[in-house]
Write a protein that holds these residues in place. Structure first.
Motif, mmCIF file in Angstrom:
data_model
loop_
_atom_site.group_PDB
_atom_site.id
_atom_site.type_symbol
_atom_site.label_atom_id
_atom_site.label_comp_id
_atom_site.label_asym_id
_atom_site.label_seq_id
_atom_site.Cartn_x
_atom_site.Cartn_y
_atom_site.Cartn_z
ATOM 1 N N ILE A 46 -8.218 7.255 -4.165
ATOM 2 C CA ILE A 46 -8.128 7.088 -2.718
ATOM 3 C C ILE A 46 -9.189 6.112 -2.232
ATOM 4 C CG2 ILE A 46 -8.467 8.265 -0.498
ATOM 5 C CD1 ILE A 46 -7.140 10.737 -1.828
ATOM 6 N N LEU A 47 -10.418 6.272 -2.719
ATOM 7 C CA LEU A 47 -11.509 5.400 -2.297
ATOM 8 C C LEU A 47 -11.309 3.955 -2.732
ATOM 9 C CD1 LEU A 47 -14.596 7.701 -2.885
ATOM 10 C CD2 LEU A 47 -13.654 6.941 -0.702
ATOM 11 N N SER A 48 -10.741 3.753 -3.899
ATOM 12 C CA SER A 48 -10.583 2.390 -4.409
ATOM 13 C C SER A 48 -9.284 1.721 -3.946
ATOM 14 C CB SER A 48 -10.688 2.378 -5.932
ATOM 15 O OG SER A 48 -9.679 3.178 -6.500
ATOM 16 N N ASN A 49 -8.401 2.465 -3.283
ATOM 17 C CA ASN A 49 -7.126 1.917 -2.798
ATOM 18 C C ASN A 49 -6.868 2.364 -1.364
ATOM 19 O OD1 ASN A 49 -5.913 0.740 -5.401
ATOM 20 N ND2 ASN A 49 -6.517 2.809 -5.999
ATOM 21 N N LYS A 50 -7.804 2.055 -0.470
ATOM 22 C CA LYS A 50 -7.712 2.558 0.909
ATOM 23 C C LYS A 50 -6.481 2.023 1.649
ATOM 24 C CE LYS A 50 -12.463 3.672 1.634
ATOM 25 N NZ LYS A 50 -13.307 4.142 2.678
ATOM 26 N N ASP A 51 -6.116 0.766 1.404
ATOM 27 C CA ASP A 51 -4.950 0.221 2.097
ATOM 28 C C ASP A 51 -3.667 0.930 1.651
ATOM 29 O OD1 ASP A 51 -5.333 -0.914 -0.419
ATOM 30 O OD2 ASP A 51 -4.217 -2.736 0.095
ATOM 31 N N LYS A 52 -3.542 1.154 0.362
ATOM 32 C CA LYS A 52 -2.376 1.863 -0.173
ATOM 33 C C LYS A 52 -2.371 3.317 0.307
ATOM 34 C CE LYS A 52 -0.452 0.394 -4.375
ATOM 35 N NZ LYS A 52 0.627 -0.282 -3.796
ATOM 36 N N TRP A 53 -3.557 3.901 0.438
ATOM 37 C CA TRP A 53 -3.653 5.284 0.911
ATOM 38 C C TRP A 53 -3.161 5.392 2.352
ATOM 39 C CZ3 TRP A 53 -3.491 9.916 -0.660
ATOM 40 C CH2 TRP A 53 -3.941 10.977 0.125
ATOM 41 N N GLN A 54 -3.546 4.423 3.202
ATOM 42 C CA GLN A 54 -3.076 4.433 4.588
ATOM 43 C C GLN A 54 -1.555 4.323 4.642
ATOM 44 O OE1 GLN A 54 -5.147 5.910 6.226
ATOM 45 N NE2 GLN A 54 -5.549 4.545 7.939
ATOM 46 N N GLN A 55 -0.989 3.436 3.797
ATOM 47 C CA GLN A 55 0.467 3.282 3.745
ATOM 48 C C GLN A 55 1.124 4.592 3.294
ATOM 49 O OE1 GLN A 55 1.251 0.049 1.107
ATOM 50 N NE2 GLN A 55 0.213 -1.465 2.400
ATOM 51 N N ALA A 56 0.539 5.229 2.296
ATOM 52 C CA ALA A 56 1.114 6.465 1.754
ATOM 53 C C ALA A 56 1.046 7.605 2.768
ATOM 54 C CB ALA A 56 0.400 6.859 0.466
ATOM 55 N N ARG A 57 0.038 7.629 3.595
ATOM 56 C CA ARG A 57 -0.063 8.668 4.622
ATOM 57 C C ARG A 57 1.018 8.480 5.679
ATOM 58 N NH1 ARG A 57 -5.927 9.285 6.739
ATOM 59 N NH2 ARG A 57 -4.985 11.073 7.751
ATOM 60 N N GLU A 58 1.393 7.225 5.913
ATOM 61 C CA GLU A 58 2.450 6.943 6.883
ATOM 62 C C GLU A 58 3.843 7.137 6.273
ATOM 63 O OE1 GLU A 58 1.523 2.976 8.112
ATOM 64 O OE2 GLU A 58 -0.405 3.586 8.960
ATOM 65 N N ARG A 59 3.974 6.831 4.990
ATOM 66 C CA ARG A 59 5.256 6.959 4.283
ATOM 67 C C ARG A 59 5.033 7.836 3.052
ATOM 68 N NH1 ARG A 59 7.047 1.431 2.694
ATOM 69 N NH2 ARG A 59 8.836 2.564 1.892
ATOM 70 N N PRO A 60 5.229 9.138 3.164
ATOM 71 C CA PRO A 60 4.913 10.085 2.087
ATOM 72 C C PRO A 60 5.575 9.793 0.739
ATOM 73 C CG PRO A 60 5.333 11.267 4.116
ATOM 74 C CD PRO A 60 5.678 9.829 4.372
ATOM 75 N N GLN A 61 6.691 9.055 0.724
ATOM 76 C CA GLN A 61 7.314 8.762 -0.565
ATOM 77 C C GLN A 61 6.418 7.871 -1.432
ATOM 78 O OE1 GLN A 61 8.559 7.984 2.440
ATOM 79 N NE2 GLN A 61 9.761 6.090 2.437
ATOM 80 N N LEU A 62 5.421 7.210 -0.842
ATOM 81 C CA LEU A 62 4.487 6.378 -1.607
ATOM 82 C C LEU A 62 3.391 7.199 -2.295
ATOM 83 C CD1 LEU A 62 4.046 3.378 0.851
ATOM 84 C CD2 LEU A 62 5.516 3.513 -1.157
ATOM 85 N N LEU A 63 3.309 8.489 -1.991
ATOM 86 C CA LEU A 63 2.292 9.340 -2.626
ATOM 87 C C LEU A 63 2.499 9.425 -4.134
ATOM 88 C CD1 LEU A 63 2.040 12.210 -0.012
ATOM 89 C CD2 LEU A 63 0.388 10.390 -0.442
ATOM 90 N N GLY A 64 3.738 9.213 -4.569
ATOM 91 C CA GLY A 64 4.024 9.231 -6.003
ATOM 92 C C GLY A 64 3.230 8.184 -6.771
ATOM 93 N N TRP A 65 2.903 7.080 -6.105
ATOM 94 C CA TRP A 65 2.093 6.049 -6.766
ATOM 95 C C TRP A 65 0.733 6.630 -7.158
ATOM 96 C CZ3 TRP A 65 -2.595 3.662 -5.961
ATOM 97 C CH2 TRP A 65 -2.851 2.526 -6.730
ATOM 98 N N PHE A 66 0.123 7.415 -6.259
ATOM 99 C CA PHE A 66 -1.175 8.026 -6.563
ATOM 100 C C PHE A 66 -1.055 9.041 -7.696
ATOM 101 C CE2 PHE A 66 -2.085 6.229 -2.462
ATOM 102 C CZ PHE A 66 -3.388 5.769 -2.626
ATOM 103 N N VAL A 67 0.044 9.784 -7.700
ATOM 104 C CA VAL A 67 0.269 10.748 -8.781
ATOM 105 C C VAL A 67 0.372 10.004 -10.110
ATOM 106 C CG1 VAL A 67 1.827 12.491 -9.726
ATOM 107 C CG2 VAL A 67 1.374 12.431 -7.267
ATOM 108 N N GLY A 68 1.152 8.920 -10.136
ATOM 109 C CA GLY A 68 1.317 8.140 -11.360
ATOM 110 C C GLY A 68 0.009 7.533 -11.844
ATOM 111 N N GLN A 69 -0.767 6.977 -10.931
ATOM 112 C CA GLN A 69 -2.052 6.382 -11.303
ATOM 113 C C GLN A 69 -3.024 7.437 -11.828
ATOM 114 O OE1 GLN A 69 -2.697 2.998 -11.413
ATOM 115 N NE2 GLN A 69 -0.492 3.055 -11.072
ATOM 116 N N ALA A 70 -3.022 8.612 -11.191
ATOM 117 C CA ALA A 70 -3.895 9.698 -11.656
ATOM 118 C C ALA A 70 -3.486 10.141 -13.056
ATOM 119 C CB ALA A 70 -3.857 10.873 -10.684
ATOM 120 N N MET A 71 -2.189 10.253 -13.290
ATOM 121 C CA MET A 71 -1.702 10.650 -14.619
ATOM 122 C C MET A 71 -2.105 9.613 -15.666
ATOM 123 S SD MET A 71 -0.348 13.613 -14.439
ATOM 124 C CE MET A 71 0.532 13.718 -15.984
#
Length: 122
Positions: free
Chosen positions: A72-97
């Protein structure tokens, strides 16, 4: 003060383990002020059993939550987008995995990402 050597069969804990070696000085908090703080323990023991058992348990580290927070800290722009469009949260799940080498439960990772959204992490 007399010798306080005694056998102790409690399990290993915080720098002490049962054994038969006589040690010259305990470096634990309870024994720091004693003139004679000799003790019996395993060869590599550094404190007596009483001091070891007086120490609090360490706080477990939540590795999954740490990875999610770093992403989240290293991808703040993507995090803001994901908070607005929840389907983008999967990107964070994939990166964490990916960071965790596939060793984490994907449902647990998703849960931690969702919890971060609910807390309003920036």
């Amino acid at each position: 003060m007399g010798l306080r050597w005694k056998e102790d069969s409690r399990p290993q804990r915080h720098g002490w383990a049962p054994g038969e070696c006589v040690h010259g000085r305990c470096v634990g908090l309870l024994c720091r002020e004693l003139e004679d703080s000799s003790f019996v323990g395993a060869k590599r023991a550094i404190i007596c059993a009483d001091c070891a058992y007086a120490m609090p348990d360490p706080v477990p580290v939540d590795r999954v939550q740490n990875v999610v927070a770093q992403l989240i800290l290293s991808n703040k722009d993507k995090w803001q987008q994901a908070r607005e469009r929840p389907q983008l949260l999967g990107w964070f799940v994939g990166q964490a995995m990916k960071v965790l080498g596939g060793q984490a439960d994907p449902e647990e990772v998703f849960e931690k990402v969702m919890r971060s959204v609910e807390r309003g992490a920036n």
